[in-house]
Design a protein around this motif. Structure first.
Motif, short mmCIF file in Angstrom:
data_model
loop_
_atom_site.label_atom_id
_atom_site.label_comp_id
_atom_site.label_asym_id
_atom_site.label_seq_id
_atom_site.Cartn_x
_atom_site.Cartn_y
_atom_site.Cartn_z
N ALA A 1 53.35 24.46 101.75
CA ALA A 1 52.36 23.59 101.19
C ALA A 1 50.80 24.17 101.74
CB ALA A 1 52.56 22.38 101.45
N GLU A 2 50.78 24.45 103.07
CA GLU A 2 49.62 24.92 103.66
C GLU A 2 48.93 26.22 102.88
OE1 GLU A 2 50.69 22.62 107.83
OE2 GLU A 2 50.80 24.81 107.67
N ASP A 3 49.98 26.84 102.92
CA ASP A 3 49.64 28.36 102.49
C ASP A 3 49.28 28.31 100.90
OD1 ASP A 3 49.95 30.13 104.31
OD2 ASP A 3 52.06 30.52 104.03
N VAL A 4 49.95 27.34 100.03
CA VAL A 4 49.47 27.30 98.66
C VAL A 4 47.89 26.98 98.56
CG1 VAL A 4 49.84 25.75 96.54
CG2 VAL A 4 51.76 26.80 97.69
N GLN A 5 47.61 25.74 99.28
CA GLN A 5 46.27 25.49 99.47
C GLN A 5 45.10 26.49 99.79
OE1 GLN A 5 44.77 22.14 98.69
NE2 GLN A 5 43.46 23.82 98.31
N LEU A 6 45.76 27.28 100.74
CA LEU A 6 44.76 28.51 101.01
C LEU A 6 44.68 29.52 99.99
CD1 LEU A 6 46.20 28.93 104.74
CD2 LEU A 6 44.23 27.73 104.15
N THR A 7 45.70 29.62 99.35
CA THR A 7 45.67 30.79 98.22
C THR A 7 44.78 30.22 97.25
OG1 THR A 7 47.57 29.93 97.04
CG2 THR A 7 47.85 31.77 98.72
N VAL A 8 44.70 28.90 96.74
CA VAL A 8 44.10 28.59 95.86
C VAL A 8 42.54 28.48 96.21
CG1 VAL A 8 43.20 26.23 94.46
CG2 VAL A 8 46.00 26.73 95.15
N TRP A 9 42.22 28.23 97.48
CA TRP A 9 40.65 28.45 97.93
C TRP A 9 40.42 29.75 97.72
CZ3 TRP A 9 41.38 24.63 102.57
CH2 TRP A 9 41.46 23.22 102.17
N SER A 10 41.14 30.62 98.31
CA SER A 10 40.77 32.05 98.36
C SER A 10 40.62 32.54 96.74
CB SER A 10 41.73 32.95 99.04
OG SER A 10 41.25 34.20 99.01
N ASN A 11 41.61 32.19 95.81
CA ASN A 11 41.55 32.84 94.65
C ASN A 11 40.51 32.21 93.62
OD1 ASN A 11 43.79 32.92 91.87
ND2 ASN A 11 42.77 34.64 92.75
N GLU A 12 40.30 30.92 93.76
CA GLU A 12 39.29 30.34 93.09
C GLU A 12 37.97 31.08 93.27
OE1 GLU A 12 40.19 25.42 93.36
OE2 GLU A 12 38.73 26.34 94.74
N SER A 13 37.72 31.64 94.33
CA SER A 13 36.30 32.24 94.75
C SER A 13 35.99 33.71 93.85
CB SER A 13 36.20 32.39 96.20
OG SER A 13 36.72 33.37 96.51
N MET A 14 37.28 34.19 93.27
CA MET A 14 37.05 35.46 92.99
C MET A 14 36.34 35.53 91.47
SD MET A 14 40.28 37.14 94.34
CE MET A 14 40.73 37.25 96.18
N THR A 15 36.25 34.37 90.80
CA THR A 15 35.56 34.35 89.42
C THR A 15 34.10 33.85 89.69
OG1 THR A 15 36.10 32.11 89.32
CG2 THR A 15 37.44 33.73 88.10
N SER A 16 33.77 33.80 91.03
CA SER A 16 32.37 33.49 91.10
C SER A 16 31.49 34.80 91.42
CB SER A 16 31.98 32.51 92.40
OG SER A 16 30.90 32.48 93.04
N LYS A 17 30.21 35.02 90.98
CA LYS A 17 29.45 36.02 90.95
C LYS A 17 29.01 36.19 92.93
CE LYS A 17 27.64 37.34 86.93
NZ LYS A 17 28.94 36.74 86.23
N ALA A 18 29.27 34.88 93.33
CA ALA A 18 28.70 34.97 94.78
C ALA A 18 29.75 35.52 95.71
CB ALA A 18 28.49 33.62 95.30
#
Ligand code: FES
Ligand SMILES: [Fe+2]
Length: 400
Positions: free
Chosen positions: A333-350
């Motif tokens: 469950a901890e890993d799933v949360q980490l993957t979500v946070w990391s993956n979300e950022s990849m659509t950001s120009k920043a």
């Protein structure tokens, strides 16, 4: 710095950036991954004990393919495409089940023997004579290794499973996994991220101290990762028998029996055997499990796995297995949360790429394996989606 880190030399020009962000949300790249990374590489379908009796089967729908794993009347485990040769219906509809002595397609009723040959069409006189082999279910490449059933949807670059897994054979052989039995049903879960984000998190233990309090409590400083070499990596830890800040950990180390069936150096080991591109076989003294991930879309991933126990499991082993599962459940469950946070950022120009630690060579070497198969992943900017396959094949043929 642990022993393993000292032994691994990191080149000066080590690229800390990882795969470019576009690789995590390109539909055209995903199509290439499905073919060259997934269908052309061995995949764990199940364990022999998931289909213990003649007629037992499981199915597995992944990367646009449908697999059927079936134990025939002679006890042989076989793999087929779950595709009727008449008009392509599923031949079996359920995830898991038992057929008596034949498979009957639910669409028009063609009947197949458990060895895959066609027994007969419904209303056979409406067809010319049908060859039993030619119109049989299409077989999958299948190999059983230490009780695990591996399948492959298309021929690929890997050797046989036995050759591929040879570096693990002695150590994993100690666990006699081929004699183990399913401790429950195969499980699946959907995670809202790219499949590589799941693997990126799983491929490094740098985050354990911060993100996994129970694991950190359990392992102390014993955990280390080894990088991917020839499609395999390994992570190793031993549990600290005095650990116990967490309830599950305290009880696990108190209850887990001395694992006298294992050699001394494995009696407290938790080991993760990584198999490129998307799977892990993990052992603890009381159980073995596999887990893997398959892309459903660029932003959605199917997590799948199974857990196996000793057939003559003692009460203590059973309790330890339950507690280990609780620790794993929290970790996952901890890993799933980490993957979500990391993956979300990849659509950001920043988002400007990773900046990886020397301890994250598991991520780097996994990316290297991917880039070797799909060199288009070396490009910092995404090619046009329509050109993806072409650009990749040009880069592939340009390779020295
Ligand atoms: S599709 Fe299977 S019998 Fe017609
Ligand atoms: Fe983790």
């Amino acid at each position: 710095m642990n022993e393993m880190t000292r032994n691994i030399s990191v080149p000066n020009d080590w690229d800390r950036r990882g795969l470019p962000g576009w690789c995590y949300h390109s539909d055209a790249l995903l199509e290439l991954e499905k073919q060259h990374v997934f269908r052309e590489h061995w995949q764990i379908a199940c364990h022999l004990s998931d289909v213990p009796e003649p007629g037992n089967y499981i199915t597995m729908d992944v990367v646009g393919e449908r697999a059927l794993i079936l134990r025939d009347q002679g006890g042989i485990v076989r793999g087929f495409h779950n595709i009727c040769r008449h008009r392509g219906s599923r031949v079996v509809a359920d995830d898991k089940g038992t057929c008596r002595n034949a498979l009957v397609c639910p669409f028009h009723g063609w009947v197949y023997n458990l060895d895959g040959t066609l027994r007969g069409a419904a209303r056979p006189r409406s067809f010319p004579p049908l060859d039993k082999q030619e119109f049989g279910l299409m077989p999958l490449d299948l190999e059983v290794w230490m009780g695990f059933v591996f399948i492959r949807f298309a021929p690929g670059p890997q050797p046989s499973v036995a050759d591929l897994m040879q570096p693990f054979a002695t150590e994993l052989g100690e666990y006699r996994t081929e004699e183990m039995v399913a401790a429950g049903n195969l499980w699946t879960q959907v995670s809202p991220v790219n499949w590589k984000s799941v693997r990126d998190v799983d491929n490094e233990g740098y985050h354990v101290a911060m993100a996994h309090p129970a694991l950190q409590d359990l392992y102390g400083s014993t955990y280390y990762d080894e990088p991917f070499v020839n499609g395999l990596c390994r992570s190793f830890a031993t549990y600290n028998p005095h650990a116990g800040r967490r309830w599950s950990v305290r009880n696990y180390v108190a209850i887990a029996p001395e694992a006298t069936h294992l050699p001394e150096h494995l009696r407290r080991a938790w080991i993760y055997y990584g198999i490129f591109a998307n799977a892990v076989i993990a052992v603890t003294p009381e159980a073995v499990q596999f887990y893997q991930e398959f892309p459903l879309s660029t932003g959605k991933t199917l997590l799948r796995g199974g857990i196996y126990r000793y057939h003559d499991e003692t009460r203590e082993q059973r309790a330890a297995r339950y507690l280990a599962h609780r620790i794993d459940r929290d970790t996952q469950a901890e890993d799933v949360q980490l993957t979500v946070w990391s993956n979300e950022s990849m659509t950001s120009k920043a988002f400007s790429g990773f900046y990886l630690s020397d301890l994250e060579y598991g991520v780097r070497t996994h990316h290297d394996h991917l880039r070797a198969i799909l060199p288009v992943m070396n490009l910092p900017k995404a090619p046009d989606e329509r050109d993806m396959a072409e650009v990749n094949s040009q880069l592939r043929s340009a390779k020295p």
